[in-house]
Enzyme design. Structure first.
Site, PDB file in Angstrom:
ATOM      1  N   LEU A 222       0.863  -1.177   0.000  1.00  0.00           N
ATOM      2  CA  LEU A 222       0.000   0.000   0.000  1.00  0.00           C
ATOM      3  C   LEU A 222       0.904   1.232   0.000  1.00  0.00           C
ATOM      4  O   LEU A 222       1.810   1.340   0.828  1.00  0.00           O
ATOM      5  CB  LEU A 222      -0.900   0.019   1.240  1.00  0.00           C
ATOM      6  CG  LEU A 222      -2.154  -0.859   1.236  1.00  0.00           C
ATOM      7  CD1 LEU A 222      -2.819  -0.810   2.605  1.00  0.00           C
ATOM      8  CD2 LEU A 222      -3.123  -0.424   0.149  1.00  0.00           C
ATOM      9  N   ASP A 223       0.677   2.161  -0.925  1.00  0.00           N
ATOM     10  CA  ASP A 223       1.456   3.386  -0.974  1.00  0.00           C
ATOM     11  C   ASP A 223       1.229   4.213   0.293  1.00  0.00           C
ATOM     12  O   ASP A 223       0.207   4.036   0.978  1.00  0.00           O
ATOM     13  CB  ASP A 223       1.068   4.217  -2.195  1.00  0.00           C
ATOM     14  CG  ASP A 223       1.534   3.578  -3.500  1.00  0.00           C
ATOM     15  OD1 ASP A 223       2.471   2.767  -3.460  1.00  0.00           O
ATOM     16  OD2 ASP A 223       0.943   3.901  -4.555  1.00  0.00           O
ATOM     17  N   PRO A 224       2.138   5.138   0.606  1.00  0.00           N
ATOM     18  CA  PRO A 224       1.952   5.987   1.796  1.00  0.00           C
ATOM     19  C   PRO A 224       0.616   6.719   1.812  1.00  0.00           C
ATOM     20  O   PRO A 224       0.006   6.880   2.870  1.00  0.00           O
ATOM     21  CB  PRO A 224       3.131   6.966   1.698  1.00  0.00           C
ATOM     22  CG  PRO A 224       4.191   6.190   0.982  1.00  0.00           C
ATOM     23  CD  PRO A 224       3.455   5.363  -0.023  1.00  0.00           C
ATOM     24  N   LEU A 225       0.142   7.150   0.643  1.00  0.00           N
ATOM     25  CA  LEU A 225      -1.141   7.853   0.559  1.00  0.00           C
ATOM     26  C   LEU A 225      -2.310   6.957   0.932  1.00  0.00           C
ATOM     27  O   LEU A 225      -3.346   7.437   1.410  1.00  0.00           O
ATOM     28  CB  LEU A 225      -1.339   8.387  -0.863  1.00  0.00           C
ATOM     29  CG  LEU A 225      -2.690   9.012  -1.209  1.00  0.00           C
ATOM     30  CD1 LEU A 225      -2.877  10.329  -0.461  1.00  0.00           C
ATOM     31  CD2 LEU A 225      -2.823   9.234  -2.717  1.00  0.00           C
ATOM     32  N   ALA A 226      -2.158   5.650   0.717  1.00  0.00           N
ATOM     33  CA  ALA A 226      -3.269   4.712   0.910  1.00  0.00           C
ATOM     34  C   ALA A 226      -3.331   4.206   2.342  1.00  0.00           C
ATOM     35  O   ALA A 226      -2.327   4.125   3.053  1.00  0.00           O
ATOM     36  CB  ALA A 226      -3.121   3.529  -0.039  1.00  0.00           C
TER      37      ALA A 226
END
Length: 306
Positions: free
Chosen positions: A39-43
């Site tokens: 999961l990306d940092p934004l997610a």
């Protein structure tokens, strides 16, 4: 498992998936920890984490479909295809309406070719794509086949020349949701980007059953949150065996279908079967010789005598 298990974490926005794994390692004082899908940092949302021996079944957990909710913005495009990126293009949404968006989303459902975002971790010419992008190099990014089982976009919220909408997606491994938002915009002749993302499921694992990262890290008994991998592996590929059978598998021997409660007609050569003994995952076996009665060949063995 006696020496590991699966942990469902509700990842907050901000940290990387690797950051979360590092925190779990320190909390449990266990080095062998891995996750089943970045999961990306934004997610935010569901991060399926395997601990100790359970890391050996990560390949089977990562193969599951994944579910997400999020928000897409039309009228603004970024270099990363998400809200963390730099705005590179803008355009008025004009007379954009819900029907047009729904029609475009249907065109992105099923098996599609998706171009990988420039800011991604895939290797291009021996380097990570994001390293090349940050250096200002233009690269022809590879495309990959992905499957979108469902893609539903909610009602548009118009704000001047920009519109946003909530969406729900169920897709195969390897799908970039921010690329899906980008491509949705392209079908509408508009720049678009993903504003937020939350993973809600990985196969049968659900976000509702996850523990927040803070609650896990603050717990005096963090091992209570671990569960058997059997709960998240294909139920129709699980079989419970006797001690005699698991001993033979542990010794590297094949066992015939006649020795286990399985139906040969339901399986094909090279299929994977998960072996349970006394309620725990004891082994992973591959199917062979289906045309001749069928046998299970040990692939990974977790069970130990004692």
């Amino acid at each position: 498992m006696k020496h590991g298990g699966v942990l469902l974490i509700d990842k907050p926005t901000g940290p990387t998936s690797h950051d979360v794994v590092q925190k779990i390692r320190r909390k449990l004082h266990i080095r062998r920890v891995g996750h089943a899908g970045t999961l990306d940092p934004l997610a935010s949302g569901l991060l399926v984490v395997c601990v100790s021996d359970a890391t050996r079944v990560l390949e089977y957990l990562t193969a599951w479909e994944k579910g997400y909710t999020g928000e897409v913005v039309f009228g603004i495009g970024t270099d990363t295809d998400d809200a963390d990126g730099k705005v590179v293009t803008t355009a008025s949404i004009g007379d954009l309406n819900d029907s047009q968006v729904a029609d475009a989303a249907r065109k992105l459902t099923g098996t599609i070719q998706q171009t990988v975002p420039a800011y991604s971790a895939v290797h291009v010419n021996g380097k990570r794509a994001y390293e090349l992008a940050r250096a200002g190099e233009e690269v022809d990014m590879p495309s990959r086949e992905v499957h979108i089982s469902s893609f539903r976009v909610g009602a548009l919220e118009i704000d001047g020349d920009v519109a946003k909408a909530r969406f729900e997606v169920v897709c195969s491994k390897g799908t970039y949701i921010r690329a899906l938002c980008r491509d949705l915009g392209e079908l509408l002749n508009l720049p678009a980007h993903m504003a937020s993302l939350r993973r809600t499921s990985v196969g049968v694992a659900k976000l509702a059953d996850a523990v927040t990262l803070d609650a896990f890290l603050e717990s005096d008994d963090p091992l209570q949150f671990l569960s058997s991998p059997l709960a998240y592996l294909s139920a129709d590929r699980q079989v419970t065996v006797s001690r005699q059978v698991i001993e033979r598998l542990a010794n590297g021997q094949q066992v015939s279908f006649s020795e286990v409660p399985m139906e040969p007609a339901e399986l094909n050569d090279d299929d994977i079967v998960f072996i349970s003994f006394e309620g725990d995952l004891a082994a992973v076996a591959s199917v062979t010789g289906c045309s001749d009665g069928g046998q299970l060949k040990p692939k990974k063995v977790f069970w130990k005598r004692g």
